[in-house]
Structure formats: structure tokens, C-alpha cells
Design a protein around this motif. Structure first.
Motif, PDB file in Angstrom:
ATOM      1  N   GLN A 141       6.602  12.361 -16.985  1.00 22.17           N
ATOM      2  CA  GLN A 141       6.337  11.105 -16.280  1.00 22.17           C
ATOM      3  C   GLN A 141       6.223   9.920 -17.243  1.00 22.17           C
ATOM      4  N   ARG A 142       5.612  10.158 -18.395  1.00 20.55           N
ATOM      5  CA  ARG A 142       5.411   9.057 -19.342  1.00 20.55           C
ATOM      6  C   ARG A 142       6.714   8.617 -20.006  1.00 20.55           C
ATOM      7  N   GLU A 143       7.776   9.396 -19.815  1.00 21.26           N
ATOM      8  CA  GLU A 143       9.078   8.992 -20.327  1.00 21.26           C
ATOM      9  C   GLU A 143       9.769   8.011 -19.382  1.00 21.26           C
ATOM     10  N   LEU A 144       9.281   7.924 -18.145  1.00 20.17           N
ATOM     11  CA  LEU A 144       9.852   6.987 -17.177  1.00 20.17           C
ATOM     12  C   LEU A 144       9.282   5.594 -17.421  1.00 20.17           C
ATOM     13  N   VAL A 145      10.085   4.574 -17.161  1.00 22.44           N
ATOM     14  CA  VAL A 145       9.675   3.182 -17.358  1.00 22.44           C
ATOM     15  C   VAL A 145       9.523   2.509 -15.995  1.00 22.44           C
ATOM     16  N   ILE A 146       8.365   1.904 -15.774  1.00 23.81           N
ATOM     17  CA  ILE A 146       8.152   1.160 -14.532  1.00 23.81           C
ATOM     18  C   ILE A 146       9.056  -0.065 -14.561  1.00 23.81           C
ATOM     19  N   PRO A 147       9.889  -0.275 -13.528  1.00 22.82           N
ATOM     20  CA  PRO A 147      10.828  -1.414 -13.535  1.00 22.82           C
ATOM     21  C   PRO A 147      10.114  -2.748 -13.695  1.00 22.82           C
ATOM     22  N   LYS A 148      10.791  -3.692 -14.343  1.00 24.58           N
ATOM     23  CA  LYS A 148      10.206  -5.023 -14.533  1.00 24.58           C
ATOM     24  C   LYS A 148       9.897  -5.682 -13.192  1.00 24.58           C
ATOM     25  N   PHE A 149      10.875  -5.615 -12.276  1.00 21.95           N
ATOM     26  CA  PHE A 149      10.677  -6.193 -10.955  1.00 21.95           C
ATOM     27  C   PHE A 149      10.234  -5.083 -10.004  1.00 21.95           C
ATOM     28  N   CYS A 150       8.996  -4.649 -10.174  1.00 23.31           N
ATOM     29  CA  CYS A 150       8.449  -3.523  -9.408  1.00 23.31           C
ATOM     30  C   CYS A 150       7.761  -4.067  -8.156  1.00 23.31           C
ATOM     31  N   GLN A 151       8.463  -4.035  -7.033  1.00 19.57           N
ATOM     32  CA  GLN A 151       7.940  -4.588  -5.784  1.00 19.57           C
ATOM     33  C   GLN A 151       7.977  -3.606  -4.622  1.00 19.57           C
ATOM     34  N   ARG A 152       8.887  -2.632  -4.660  1.00 18.75           N
ATOM     35  CA  ARG A 152       9.030  -1.658  -3.567  1.00 18.75           C
ATOM     36  C   ARG A 152       8.171  -0.441  -3.890  1.00 18.75           C
ATOM     37  N   ILE A 153       7.060  -0.292  -3.160  1.00 19.76           N
ATOM     38  CA  ILE A 153       6.031   0.675  -3.537  1.00 19.76           C
ATOM     39  C   ILE A 153       5.848   1.717  -2.440  1.00 19.76           C
ATOM     40  N   ALA A 154       6.030   2.971  -2.798  1.00 18.77           N
ATOM     41  CA  ALA A 154       5.709   4.080  -1.896  1.00 18.77           C
ATOM     42  C   ALA A 154       4.254   4.475  -2.131  1.00 18.77           C
ATOM     43  N   VAL A 155       3.453   4.448  -1.069  1.00 10.65           N
ATOM     44  CA  VAL A 155       2.010   4.674  -1.197  1.00 10.65           C
ATOM     45  C   VAL A 155       1.646   5.992  -0.522  1.00 10.65           C
ATOM     46  N   VAL A 156       1.019   6.884  -1.278  1.00 14.19           N
ATOM     47  CA  VAL A 156       0.488   8.127  -0.726  1.00 14.19           C
ATOM     48  C   VAL A 156      -1.007   7.947  -0.548  1.00 14.19           C
ATOM     49  N   SER A 157      -1.458   7.937   0.704  1.00 14.94           N
ATOM     50  CA  SER A 157      -2.877   7.694   0.991  1.00 14.94           C
ATOM     51  C   SER A 157      -3.163   8.116   2.421  1.00 14.94           C
ATOM     52  N   ALA A 158      -4.443   8.303   2.714  1.00 17.42           N
ATOM     53  CA  ALA A 158      -4.849   8.463   4.104  1.00 17.42           C
ATOM     54  C   ALA A 158      -4.709   7.116   4.797  1.00 17.42           C
ATOM     55  N   GLU A 159      -4.126   7.106   5.977  1.00 15.59           N
ATOM     56  CA  GLU A 159      -3.816   5.843   6.642  1.00 15.59           C
ATOM     57  C   GLU A 159      -5.059   5.018   6.940  1.00 15.59           C
ATOM     58  N   THR A 160      -6.152   5.695   7.282  1.00 13.53           N
ATOM     59  CA  THR A 160      -7.366   4.980   7.681  1.00 13.53           C
ATOM     60  C   THR A 160      -8.323   4.741   6.522  1.00 13.53           C
ATOM     61  N   ALA A 161      -7.935   5.120   5.312  1.00 20.08           N
ATOM     62  CA  ALA A 161      -8.841   4.976   4.168  1.00 20.08           C
ATOM     63  C   ALA A 161      -9.071   3.513   3.837  1.00 20.08           C
ATOM     64  N   ALA A 162     -10.313   3.182   3.548  1.00 17.80           N
ATOM     65  CA  ALA A 162     -10.645   1.804   3.163  1.00 17.80           C
ATOM     66  C   ALA A 162      -9.917   1.410   1.887  1.00 17.80           C
ATOM     67  N   GLY A 163      -9.740   2.363   0.996  1.00 22.01           N
ATOM     68  CA  GLY A 163      -9.052   2.071  -0.258  1.00 22.01           C
ATOM     69  C   GLY A 163      -7.617   1.631  -0.041  1.00 22.01           C
ATOM     70  N   TYR A 164      -6.947   2.204   0.948  1.00 21.97           N
ATOM     71  CA  TYR A 164      -5.575   1.808   1.253  1.00 21.97           C
ATOM     72  C   TYR A 164      -5.528   0.371   1.764  1.00 21.97           C
ATOM     73  N   GLY A 165      -6.484   0.029   2.630  1.00 22.18           N
ATOM     74  CA  GLY A 165      -6.577  -1.349   3.117  1.00 22.18           C
ATOM     75  C   GLY A 165      -6.842  -2.334   1.997  1.00 22.18           C
ATOM     76  N   ASP A 166      -7.750  -1.969   1.101  1.00 22.45           N
ATOM     77  CA  ASP A 166      -8.055  -2.838  -0.047  1.00 22.45           C
ATOM     78  C   ASP A 166      -6.826  -3.024  -0.929  1.00 22.45           C
ATOM     79  N   PHE A 167      -6.093  -1.950  -1.125  1.00 24.02           N
ATOM     80  CA  PHE A 167      -4.888  -1.974  -1.961  1.00 24.02           C
ATOM     81  C   PHE A 167      -3.857  -2.956  -1.391  1.00 24.02           C
ATOM     82  N   CYS A 168      -3.558  -2.826  -0.108  1.00 23.58           N
ATOM     83  CA  CYS A 168      -2.556  -3.691   0.524  1.00 23.58           C
ATOM     84  C   CYS A 168      -3.017  -5.143   0.558  1.00 23.58           C
ATOM     85  N   ARG A 169      -4.299  -5.348   0.848  1.00 19.90           N
ATOM     86  CA  ARG A 169      -4.827  -6.714   0.930  1.00 19.90           C
ATOM     87  C   ARG A 169      -4.754  -7.409  -0.431  1.00 19.90           C
ATOM     88  N   GLN A 170      -5.090  -6.691  -1.479  1.00 19.30           N
ATOM     89  CA  GLN A 170      -5.058  -7.293  -2.814  1.00 19.30           C
ATOM     90  C   GLN A 170      -3.628  -7.638  -3.222  1.00 19.30           C
TER      91      GLN A 170
END
Length: 391
Positions: A141-170
Motif C-alpha cells: 500500500q505504501r508504494e501507491l501514491v495518492i493522486p494530486k487531485f484526489c477528490q473522488r473518495i470511496a468511503v467504507v463506514s457505517a451509514e448512521t455513524a456520527a463519524g461518517y457525518g462528521d467526515f462528509c461535513r468537514q
């Protein structure tokens, strides 16, 4: 002769008395939990010991931790280990024997040593890490480079989790006005189903991998104690071999879990994951601005140099034209002077004459026929004559 008979209750009472007499103390026992459940504040456990080579059970027993004791040992165990007691866990219990005439034998738990379990957990974690290194995937994984224009994000989370809401809001309310496109792949992030649920979410993302720049695995808003689901070999292998960079923010302060170790980037919380992505894209934006400024400066310098070169060339051309015009003007003056010298009027003034026939100068008189009219021009006028030939 008939042997003495006992009722079951009486015989069980004898067993109870014998146990109480022969095993009056408390004992520390190592065992694995094959079952662990709570009911009405009490904890009921099934203990097992397995053969180290065959993994076959060689001893089994029931154990109970009564409500008053469980209320003290259970929170301490969770604070120390970061997770609750559950099946599959190796434990060190302080017990005493109890035999009840109606309910049979069980060990009564009076204390639990969480450091023993921590040691076993650490040992298993090291075994997983060693396995991943042997497979050659621990650092993939550490050999992969996060793209400079990193905007399309796949999120693995519980849908109702407060942390997911905080993440999207921020992400949405960032100070730079940057735009992100998070897509949720819902998963169970707590309990025994974590491993399979997260793997399933990763498989769904993998089917659409070209639609995303990065994967974020976040967990927040619930209990932060149960982290064992993120310390499994199958999940670690999935993450290590995943084709997109994975960022973990699963909300815990204790030592890294295996999932953190094999991910591309580890942060502590969902909001920290959002902050990381914002900072990453903001750096890219600043880099673009810097390049724009450098290009503007270079264009300005080029324009200045170009204008200077044009000025120099203009001056050179203007000077050359002036020189050429001077030379041509002098030439014209010389031609004019020569032309004036050749003016027939000047010749006539000097005493010369010009004889013409039909307006053309006569150079050969033999070309004239008898009777032809000719005219002779002199300074003061014109003389007309008729050609005659003497015999």
C-alpha cells in the motif's frame, strides 16, 4: 447383600462437600473462551484448552462471573485491552470451584488479568504481520501514491455513524472551497461481522476502482473498545493488495491495529481523515497557483525581452534605411547632373546644331532621299531645308 443407595441430591451434596474440602482456595487458570455472554448482569463463559499441535480440545469447563464482580472486572479489562471479552480470546482467570446439587459444576470467576490477554493479542498480531511480510504484501500500500487531485473518495463506514457525518461535513465546509465527491459503501464496523462486512465493501469498490482516487475506512460514533475485527489476516490481506491507496481513520488511541499497519496512510479519526484529504488537495491547489505565477512571470520577462529585441531591431532597420536613402539620394543627384550635362539645349548654346528628319536625329545622310525636308536646330531657332543631290 444390597449396597447402600444414595439419592442424586445426596450424592451431589457429597461431591460438593468433597470439592469444598479439597479445593478450598482460588486458582489462576489459563484457558480460551469458546463462549462468552451476559445475562441479567452476570457473565457466563465456556472454557476450553486445546492441544497445541492438533488444536483439538483436551479440556472443557463452564465458568461464571457474578454481577457484582463482573461490574468491576469487565470495564477494567476493556480499558486495558481495548476490547471486550469474547469467544476465541485467551484469558487468565482467577477462579474457585463450585458444585451445586441442582446445576452441577462450574468455576466462579473472581478476577481477570488483562495483561495476559494483551500478550496473546500482541503475539497473534505479530504472527499476522510476519505472515504478511512472508507473502511480500506488508508494504504494498505504501508504494501507491495518492493522486494530486484526489477528490473522488470511496468511503467504507457505517451509514448512521456520527463519524461518517462528521467526515462528509468537514469535506463540504472546508475553508478553501474545494470540492470532493464521497461515495459511501456501507459496512458493519463493530462486532464479529467487521471482517466480512469490510471485505465485502472493498470488493464492491474494486469493481468500480476506476471511478475513485482513494479509499477511506472510517469508524466513529460508537464504542471504541472493540478493535479485534481490524486485526485479522483476511482483512489485512485485502487491504494490502488493494489497487487504490487506502486511508484508515478508525478512531482509537491505542497501538496501531494490523489494518493501520498495512494501509497507505493512517490517521486517528474520521475528521482527521477529512483534514488530511483537504490539506492534500489544498497543497495541490497552492502548487498550481505557484506554477501559474511562475508562468506569468516568465511570460512577462519574455515580453520584456521580446519588446527590447524589437526595439533594437527597429533601430537597426531604421538606421539601415536612412543609410540606404542617403546613398540613393546621392545617386539620384549624380544621375541628375549627368542628365543635365546631356541636355541638347546646352549643346546648342555651345554652337552645336542638330539636324532632324521627321523628328528624328540624322546620323547617316545616305538614308535621306532627294526632296526630303529636313530641319536644323540651332541655339536661336530652326532652319528648314530640302535635300538635293549634286551629280
Amino acid at each position: 447383600m444390597i449396597e447402600k443407595r444414595y439419592t442424586l441430591h445426596t450424592l451431589n451434596a457429597l461431591v460438593r462437600e468433597a470439592i469444598e474440602a479439597e479445593l478450598p482456595d482460588e486458582y489462576w487458570v489459563e484457558a480460551e473462551l469458546s463462549e462468552c455472554r451476559e445475562s441479567r448482569g452476570h457473565c457466563y463463559m465456556e472454557l476450553v484448552e486445546k492441544d497445541e499441535l492438533s488444536n483439538t480440545p483436551i479440556a472443557k469447563a463452564s465458568a461464571k462471573c457474578w454481577k457484582q464482580t463482573w461490574a468491576m472486572v469487565q470495564p477494567y479489562f476493556m480499558r486495558t485491552t481495548g476490547q471486550p471479552l469474547k469467544a476465541g480470546m485467551k484469558v487468565l482467570l482467577k477462579v474457585y470451584p463450585q458444585f451445586h446439587e441442582a446445576y452441577g459444576f462450574s468455576w466462579i470467576v473472581t478476577d481477570i488479568d488483562p495483561t495476559f490477554t494483551l500478550g496473546d493479542m500482541a503475539q497473534r498480531r505479530q504472527q499476522i504481520i510476519q505472515k504478511l511480510k512472508e507473502e511480500g504484501v506488508f508494504d504494498l500500500q505504501r508504494e501507491l501514491v495518492i493522486p494530486k487531485f484526489c477528490q473522488r473518495i470511496a468511503v467504507v463506514s457505517a451509514e448512521t455513524a456520527a463519524g461518517y457525518g462528521d467526515f462528509c461535513r468537514q469535506l463540504q465546509e472546508n475553508d478553501y472551497g474545494l470540492v470532493f465527491y464521497p461515495t459511501l459503501f456501507s459496512a458493519i464496523m463493530q462486532g464479529e461481522q467487521v471482517e466480512q462486512s469490510v471485505i465485502s465493501a472493498l470488493n464492491r469498490i474494486n469493481e468500480r476502482a476506476d471511478e475513485f482516487d482513494v479509499v477511506v475506512i472510517i469508524r466513529g460514533g460508537g464504542s471504541t473498545s472493540d478493535m479485534s475485527g481490524f486485526d485479522t489476516l483476511p482483512l489485512a490481506e485485502n487491504v494490502a493488495n488493494f489497487p487504490l491507496p487506502i486511508i484508515t481513520g478508525i478512531g482509537h488511541d491505542r497501538d496501531e491495529c494490523v489494518l493501520d499497519m498495512v494501509s497507505n496512510t493512517r490517521v486517528k479519526t474520521p475528521t482527521a481523515a477529512a483534514a488530511f484529504l483537504i490539506a492534500h488537495l489544498a497543497d495541490t491547489l497552492q502548487h498550481v497557483i505557484d506554477i501559474q505565477q511562475r508562468i506569468g512571470f516568465m511570460l512577462s520577462m519574455f515580453k520584456t525581452n521580446f519588446e527590447h529585441q524589437l526595439d533594437q531591431r527597429y533601430e537597426r532597420i531604421r538606421y539601415a534605411l536612412q543609410q540606404r536613402m542617403t546613398r540613393e539620394h546621392h545617386h539620384l543627384e549624380m544621375v541628375g547632373q549627368r542628365t543635365e550635362l546631356l541636355d541638347p539645349a546646352l549643346l546648342l548654346k555651345r554652337g552645336y546644331s542638330i539636324t532632324l528628319h521627321n523628328g528624328k536625329a540624322i546620323r547617316d545622310p545616305q538614308l535621306l532621299s532627294e526632296g526630303a525636308e529636313i530641319e536644323t536646330r540651332v541655339e536661336k531657332g530652326t532652319i528648314k531645308s530640302i535635300v538635293t543631290w549634286k551629280q
